[in-house]
Design a protein around this motif. Structure first.
Motif, PDB file in Angstrom:
ATOM      1  N   ARG A 106       0.829  -1.203   0.000  1.00  0.00           N
ATOM      2  CA  ARG A 106       0.000   0.000   0.000  1.00  0.00           C
ATOM      3  C   ARG A 106       0.865   1.254   0.000  1.00  0.00           C
ATOM      4  N   MET A 107       1.915   1.237   0.816  1.00  0.00           N
ATOM      5  CA  MET A 107       2.800   2.392   0.885  1.00  0.00           C
ATOM      6  C   MET A 107       3.510   2.620  -0.448  1.00  0.00           C
ATOM      7  N   LEU A 108       3.942   1.524  -1.055  1.00  0.00           N
ATOM      8  CA  LEU A 108       4.621   1.634  -2.349  1.00  0.00           C
ATOM      9  C   LEU A 108       3.653   2.148  -3.416  1.00  0.00           C
ATOM     10  N   LEU A 109       2.407   1.708  -3.279  1.00  0.00           N
ATOM     11  CA  LEU A 109       1.372   2.150  -4.219  1.00  0.00           C
ATOM     12  C   LEU A 109       1.149   3.649  -4.075  1.00  0.00           C
ATOM     13  N   GLU A 110       1.017   4.093  -2.836  1.00  0.00           N
ATOM     14  CA  GLU A 110       0.767   5.516  -2.596  1.00  0.00           C
ATOM     15  C   GLU A 110       1.964   6.382  -2.964  1.00  0.00           C
ATOM     16  N   ALA A 111       3.144   5.790  -2.904  1.00  0.00           N
ATOM     17  CA  ALA A 111       4.348   6.525  -3.284  1.00  0.00           C
ATOM     18  C   ALA A 111       4.521   6.545  -4.804  1.00  0.00           C
ATOM     19  N   GLY A 112       3.658   5.818  -5.498  1.00  0.00           N
ATOM     20  CA  GLY A 112       3.720   5.800  -6.962  1.00  0.00           C
ATOM     21  C   GLY A 112       4.792   4.887  -7.514  1.00  0.00           C
ATOM     22  N   ILE A 113       5.295   3.998  -6.666  1.00  0.00           N
ATOM     23  CA  ILE A 113       6.396   3.126  -7.077  1.00  0.00           C
ATOM     24  C   ILE A 113       5.877   1.860  -7.729  1.00  0.00           C
ATOM     25  N   VAL A 114       4.725   1.378  -7.253  1.00  0.00           N
ATOM     26  CA  VAL A 114       4.122   0.202  -7.880  1.00  0.00           C
ATOM     27  C   VAL A 114       2.704   0.527  -8.351  1.00  0.00           C
ATOM     28  N   GLU A 115       2.185  -0.354  -9.206  1.00  0.00           N
ATOM     29  CA  GLU A 115       0.809  -0.253  -9.674  1.00  0.00           C
ATOM     30  C   GLU A 115       0.049  -1.494  -9.244  1.00  0.00           C
ATOM     31  N   ARG A 116      -1.282  -1.382  -9.165  1.00  0.00           N
ATOM     32  CA  ARG A 116      -2.090  -2.530  -8.786  1.00  0.00           C
ATOM     33  C   ARG A 116      -3.167  -2.776  -9.831  1.00  0.00           C
ATOM     34  N   ARG A 117      -3.382  -4.049 -10.111  1.00  0.00           N
ATOM     35  CA  ARG A 117      -4.415  -4.454 -11.035  1.00  0.00           C
ATOM     36  C   ARG A 117      -5.189  -5.556 -10.337  1.00  0.00           C
ATOM     37  N   LYS A 118      -6.489  -5.378 -10.170  1.00  0.00           N
ATOM     38  CA  LYS A 118      -7.271  -6.397  -9.482  1.00  0.00           C
ATOM     39  C   LYS A 118      -7.974  -7.267 -10.494  1.00  0.00           C
ATOM     40  N   GLN A 119      -7.931  -8.551 -10.228  1.00  0.00           N
ATOM     41  CA  GLN A 119      -8.615  -9.480 -11.128  1.00  0.00           C
ATOM     42  C   GLN A 119      -9.033 -10.694 -10.333  1.00  0.00           C
ATOM     43  N   GLY A 120     -10.324 -10.928 -10.297  1.00  0.00           N
ATOM     44  CA  GLY A 120     -10.831 -12.052  -9.509  1.00  0.00           C
ATOM     45  C   GLY A 120     -10.470 -11.860  -8.060  1.00  0.00           C
ATOM     46  N   LEU A 121      -9.927 -12.897  -7.481  1.00  0.00           N
ATOM     47  CA  LEU A 121      -9.556 -12.824  -6.076  1.00  0.00           C
ATOM     48  C   LEU A 121      -8.229 -12.116  -5.860  1.00  0.00           C
ATOM     49  N   ASN A 122      -7.469 -11.976  -6.916  1.00  0.00           N
ATOM     50  CA  ASN A 122      -6.086 -11.525  -6.753  1.00  0.00           C
ATOM     51  C   ASN A 122      -5.874 -10.040  -7.026  1.00  0.00           C
ATOM     52  N   SER A 123      -4.846  -9.514  -6.389  1.00  0.00           N
ATOM     53  CA  SER A 123      -4.301  -8.202  -6.735  1.00  0.00           C
ATOM     54  C   SER A 123      -2.935  -8.423  -7.349  1.00  0.00           C
ATOM     55  N   TYR A 124      -2.762  -7.918  -8.534  1.00  0.00           N
ATOM     56  CA  TYR A 124      -1.476  -8.050  -9.206  1.00  0.00           C
ATOM     57  C   TYR A 124      -0.715  -6.741  -9.085  1.00  0.00           C
ATOM     58  N   TYR A 125       0.449  -6.833  -8.487  1.00  0.00           N
ATOM     59  CA  TYR A 125       1.299  -5.642  -8.338  1.00  0.00           C
ATOM     60  C   TYR A 125       2.443  -5.680  -9.339  1.00  0.00           C
ATOM     61  N   SER A 126       2.832  -4.482  -9.776  1.00  0.00           N
ATOM     62  CA  SER A 126       3.990  -4.384 -10.676  1.00  0.00           C
ATOM     63  C   SER A 126       4.681  -3.034 -10.482  1.00  0.00           C
ATOM     64  N   ILE A 127       5.908  -2.958 -10.941  1.00  0.00           N
ATOM     65  CA  ILE A 127       6.670  -1.712 -10.860  1.00  0.00           C
ATOM     66  C   ILE A 127       6.043  -0.670 -11.789  1.00  0.00           C
ATOM     67  N   ALA A 128       5.785   0.503 -11.247  1.00  0.00           N
ATOM     68  CA  ALA A 128       5.103   1.537 -12.029  1.00  0.00           C
ATOM     69  C   ALA A 128       6.082   2.363 -12.841  1.00  0.00           C
ATOM     70  N   ASP A 129       7.269   2.514 -12.298  1.00  0.00           N
ATOM     71  CA  ASP A 129       8.209   3.453 -12.903  1.00  0.00           C
ATOM     72  C   ASP A 129       9.585   2.785 -13.044  1.00  0.00           C
ATOM     73  N   PRO A 130       9.958   2.440 -14.278  1.00  0.00           N
ATOM     74  CA  PRO A 130      11.192   1.692 -14.513  1.00  0.00           C
ATOM     75  C   PRO A 130      12.455   2.444 -14.097  1.00  0.00           C
ATOM     76  N   SER A 131      12.354   3.743 -13.914  1.00  0.00           N
ATOM     77  CA  SER A 131      13.552   4.495 -13.531  1.00  0.00           C
ATOM     78  C   SER A 131      14.034   4.060 -12.147  1.00  0.00           C
ATOM     79  N   ILE A 132      13.173   3.309 -11.472  1.00  0.00           N
ATOM     80  CA  ILE A 132      13.507   2.771 -10.160  1.00  0.00           C
ATOM     81  C   ILE A 132      14.688   1.805 -10.226  1.00  0.00           C
ATOM     82  N   PHE A 133      14.786   1.088 -11.324  1.00  0.00           N
ATOM     83  CA  PHE A 133      15.889   0.143 -11.472  1.00  0.00           C
ATOM     84  C   PHE A 133      17.222   0.877 -11.457  1.00  0.00           C
TER      85      PHE A 133
END
Lengths: 119, 119
Positions: free
Chosen positions: A62-89
């Motif tokens: 949640r904190m990473l989401l609010e910081a804009g570092i990750v994104e969330r995609r909900k599907q069915g029972l699951n929440s799929y998280y991924s890196i939102a901003d590749p400059s993080i690497f």
DNA sequence: ATATACTATTACTCTATAGTAATGTGCTTG
DNA sequence: CAAGCACATTACTATAGAGTAATAGTATAT
């Protein structure tokens, strides 16, 4: 007019920058970011991979989401998280190199001490 | 053999990385780092420039020192602090750009909303 | 509808640390 | 050496947040 003028940063800018760095300041969050470097994952997968408790993982995500570092995609029972901003690497790489540089320097100073002791 | 294998990071590596990021996570410390971008300064100068109390500035400088981010040189009554590792500039730049990128995207989405509303 | 699975949230404790005032330490100068 | 200056440290309060257990939501399956 000087070649280079240091930009004036506002109080808000310093606050914002600090918050952003803070998002990267906990081992658990770094573990999550690291795990997400493979691509999108569900919370359960992240729980397994990091060895944390589900509640704690959720909270940090949640904190990473609010910081804009990750994104969330909900599907069915699951929440799929991924890196939102590749400059993080790049950012993490740079920090790792910075640490490595300092450790190497430290190491060298020990080697130097030894070689001058045995010279 | 895969083209790219993600390096395994130890628990200690995550801790160390986190500590390093944490050093950059407070506005006051960012102010100090920022002030030191001009070069070496004394504590009094930094107190003036940041507007903080002397005790607080000293405390944060100590943390930056222990994190290996700044160096200290004592001479007479003064302590002269300076940036220890220039890669810090890159790091801050990168973080600023990352923030800017996201703000720009956010801004664009508002512009897009407006132009599609008025289209 | 009921049961189950996945995720989010809440409530709690504990620790870390930011800010501050007071005090300590060590130079330097008359 | 006595006084004054620069800086560091200590002690304190207040707040944030990390970890955890319990609970609440929400979608799916039977």
């Amino acid at each position: 007019m000087p070649k280079y003028t240091k930009k004036n940063l506002s109080d808000e800018a310093f606050e914002r920058l600090g918050e952003q760095f803070k998002a990267f300041s906990e081992p658990m969050r770094l573990r999550l970011i690291y795990a997400l470097m493979d691509g999108e994952k569900t919370v359960s997968e992240l729980v397994k991979e990091t060895g944390g408790l589900q509640a704690n993982v959720s909270k940090h995500l949640r904190m990473l989401l609010e910081a804009g570092i990750v994104e969330r995609r909900k599907q069915g029972l699951n929440s799929y998280y991924s890196i939102a901003d590749p400059s993080i690497f790049e950012l993490c790489d740079l920090m790792c190199n910075s640490i490595r540089g300092r450790l190497t320097a430290e190491l060298d100073s020990f080697s130097a001490a030894r070689s001058s002791a045995t010279a």
